[in-house]
Motif scaffolding. Structure first.
Motif, PDB file in Angstrom:
ATOM      1  N   ILE A 253       0.828  -1.213   0.000  1.00  0.00           N
ATOM      2  CA  ILE A 253       0.000   0.000   0.000  1.00  0.00           C
ATOM      3  C   ILE A 253       0.854   1.251   0.000  1.00  0.00           C
ATOM      4  O   ILE A 253       0.577   2.218  -0.728  1.00  0.00           O
ATOM      5  N   ASP A 254       1.927   1.262   0.794  1.00  0.00           N
ATOM      6  CA  ASP A 254       2.779   2.442   0.856  1.00  0.00           C
ATOM      7  C   ASP A 254       3.475   2.679  -0.485  1.00  0.00           C
ATOM      8  O   ASP A 254       3.488   3.804  -0.998  1.00  0.00           O
ATOM      9  N   THR A 255       4.039   1.629  -1.066  1.00  0.00           N
ATOM     10  CA  THR A 255       4.778   1.797  -2.325  1.00  0.00           C
ATOM     11  C   THR A 255       3.850   2.121  -3.494  1.00  0.00           C
ATOM     12  O   THR A 255       4.113   3.060  -4.262  1.00  0.00           O
ATOM     13  N   LEU A 256       2.764   1.364  -3.632  1.00  0.00           N
ATOM     14  CA  LEU A 256       1.846   1.611  -4.751  1.00  0.00           C
ATOM     15  C   LEU A 256       1.121   2.943  -4.568  1.00  0.00           C
ATOM     16  O   LEU A 256       0.851   3.653  -5.552  1.00  0.00           O
ATOM     17  N   GLY A 257       0.806   3.294  -3.318  1.00  0.00           N
ATOM     18  CA  GLY A 257       0.130   4.577  -3.077  1.00  0.00           C
ATOM     19  C   GLY A 257       1.006   5.751  -3.468  1.00  0.00           C
ATOM     20  O   GLY A 257       0.545   6.697  -4.113  1.00  0.00           O
ATOM     21  N   ARG A 258       2.272   5.720  -3.073  1.00  0.00           N
ATOM     22  CA  ARG A 258       3.185   6.817  -3.414  1.00  0.00           C
ATOM     23  C   ARG A 258       3.429   6.887  -4.923  1.00  0.00           C
ATOM     24  O   ARG A 258       3.705   7.966  -5.464  1.00  0.00           O
ATOM     25  N   SER A 259       3.320   5.741  -5.611  1.00  0.00           N
ATOM     26  CA  SER A 259       3.616   5.721  -7.051  1.00  0.00           C
ATOM     27  C   SER A 259       2.404   6.097  -7.905  1.00  0.00           C
ATOM     28  O   SER A 259       2.555   6.767  -8.938  1.00  0.00           O
ATOM     29  N   PHE A 260       1.211   5.674  -7.481  1.00  0.00           N
ATOM     30  CA  PHE A 260       0.070   5.785  -8.400  1.00  0.00           C
ATOM     31  C   PHE A 260      -1.116   6.577  -7.854  1.00  0.00           C
ATOM     32  O   PHE A 260      -2.124   6.698  -8.547  1.00  0.00           O
ATOM     33  N   ALA A 261      -1.037   7.092  -6.631  1.00  0.00           N
ATOM     34  CA  ALA A 261      -2.180   7.842  -6.096  1.00  0.00           C
ATOM     35  C   ALA A 261      -2.508   9.042  -6.979  1.00  0.00           C
ATOM     36  O   ALA A 261      -3.684   9.316  -7.287  1.00  0.00           O
ATOM     37  N   GLY A 262      -1.459   9.756  -7.403  1.00  0.00           N
ATOM     38  CA  GLY A 262      -1.682  10.921  -8.270  1.00  0.00           C
ATOM     39  C   GLY A 262      -2.312  10.530  -9.599  1.00  0.00           C
ATOM     40  O   GLY A 262      -3.224  11.214 -10.093  1.00  0.00           O
ATOM     41  N   ASP A 263      -1.855   9.408 -10.190  1.00  0.00           N
ATOM     42  CA  ASP A 263      -2.407   8.967 -11.481  1.00  0.00           C
ATOM     43  C   ASP A 263      -3.887   8.610 -11.351  1.00  0.00           C
ATOM     44  O   ASP A 263      -4.685   8.906 -12.249  1.00  0.00           O
ATOM     45  N   LEU A 264      -4.251   7.937 -10.245  1.00  0.00           N
ATOM     46  CA  LEU A 264      -5.664   7.567 -10.061  1.00  0.00           C
ATOM     47  C   LEU A 264      -6.536   8.799  -9.842  1.00  0.00           C
ATOM     48  O   LEU A 264      -7.660   8.870 -10.350  1.00  0.00           O
ATOM     49  N   LEU A 265      -6.019   9.775  -9.108  1.00  0.00           N
ATOM     50  CA  LEU A 265      -6.814  10.983  -8.848  1.00  0.00           C
ATOM     51  C   LEU A 265      -7.004  11.816 -10.113  1.00  0.00           C
ATOM     52  O   LEU A 265      -7.963  12.597 -10.205  1.00  0.00           O
ATOM     53  N   ARG A 266      -6.108  11.661 -11.104  1.00  0.00           N
ATOM     54  CA  ARG A 266      -6.272  12.400 -12.353  1.00  0.00           C
ATOM     55  C   ARG A 266      -7.528  11.970 -13.105  1.00  0.00           C
ATOM     56  O   ARG A 266      -7.999  12.683 -13.995  1.00  0.00           O
TER      57      ARG A 266
END
Length: 306
Positions: A253-266
């Motif tokens: 969760i920490d690694t994937l969140g830091r990598s893709f949270a911005g992409d999902l929110l777009r």
């Protein structure tokens, strides 16, 4: 969001997860068996990394440095238990927190005096340098895969040791009723000393494994200690199985969140707002997970029955 990038970050999350497990397993053993809150567990992780750097420089061999660092981590745990932790048995948790926090300050300053403020480095072993082709277009560093494999192997061995050996039976019995186990002829003091030193060796193992991938410096274990406590809370105090599952969850969760949270929110926000919100939300995801777990299962995912 390319598939190869998702797979690489997933493997990075697994690598963080197994390192967290190695640190949290020792911490949850000490807390679950001896009822001691050891805030100094992070400096044992740091000590493992420094010992790996020191012994590698002295011997010229990374593998010899790793082996000696593991032995030194076990010995450091023995000394710390004899000098500090042994005097905290039966004391309230506030006294344990204050004493072990003092150990953090002492150890961090000690390594600065001995090694200086400049970070040290440890080379990647030659046999594990380079990368492996996992699929067309996906190269992944061999050493990171070795860390994942080593962490999973330790998890299996630890499960067998705790659940299917005589010493594991004594450890579980000591966690449930130490006075009764002592009355049956078991040297409970020696058992606690070995459990603490074994937990220190696990933290040292995590430190020496990560040393070739990061800077070895004073205070490097402080942030990881916070994540280790989150692992224990989510997994259940004293539960090795809970620590393993929770560590992998938090790592992913920490690694994937830091990598893709911005992409999902777009998908629902403008790019600039999504990027800013992603950076703010990603570090909070593991604490959101902890709050959700505690709401539904206050004793953690796999509470230990006593």
């Amino acid at each position: 969001m390319p598939l190869t990038l998702v797979l690489v970050q997933t493997l990075n999350g697994l690598q963080l997860g197994v390192l967290l497990f190695l640190v949290a397993a020792g911490l949850t053993l000490v807390f679950g068996v001896m009822d001691v809150i050891n805030l100094a567990h992070g400096v044992l992780y740091m000590a493992g990394a420094y010992c790996a750097a020191l012994f590698t420089m002295m011997t010229g061999s990374v593998w010899t440095g790793f082996a000696l660092a593991l032995v030194a981590s076990f010995a450091t745990g023995l000394v710390l238990e004899l000098l500090v932790v042994r005097h905290l048995y039966g004391r309230d948790h506030l006294a344990q927190v204050l004493a072990t926090f003092g150990v953090i300050l002492f150890m961090n300053e000690a390594v600065r005096l001995l090694f200086g403020a400049a970070p040290l480095s440890v080379p990647v072993p030659d046999a594990l340098s380079g990368a492996i082709v996992l699929m067309p277009g996906l190269l992944y560093p061999t050493y990171r895969l070795a860390i994942i494999g080593a962490g999973l192997a330790v998890a299996v061995l630890l499960y067998i040791l705790v659940n299917h050996t005589r010493i594991g039976m004594r450890v579980r019995a000591g966690a449930s009723n130490a006075p009764m186990v002592s009355a049956l002829g078991v040297d409970i003091g020696r058992l606690f000393t070995l459990v603490f030193a074994f937990g220190a060796a696990l933290a040292g193992l995590a430190g020496l494994l990560i040393a070739p991938l990061t800077s070895v410096e004073s205070g490097m274990g402080d942030n990881l200690l916070i994540l280790a406590f989150v692992v224990i809370v989510i997994g259940g105090v004293g539960s090795i199985r809970g620590a393993f599952i929770a560590a992998l969850l938090i790592g992913l969760i920490d690694t994937l969140g830091r990598s893709f949270a911005g992409d999902l929110l777009r998908l629902v926000m403008s790019p600039s707002a999504a990027s800013q919100a992603g950076r703010a939300i990603a570090p909070m995801l593991i604490y959101v997970l902890m709050a959700a777990v505690l709401f539904f299962r206050p004793s953690g995912l796999f509470p230990v029955r006593r």
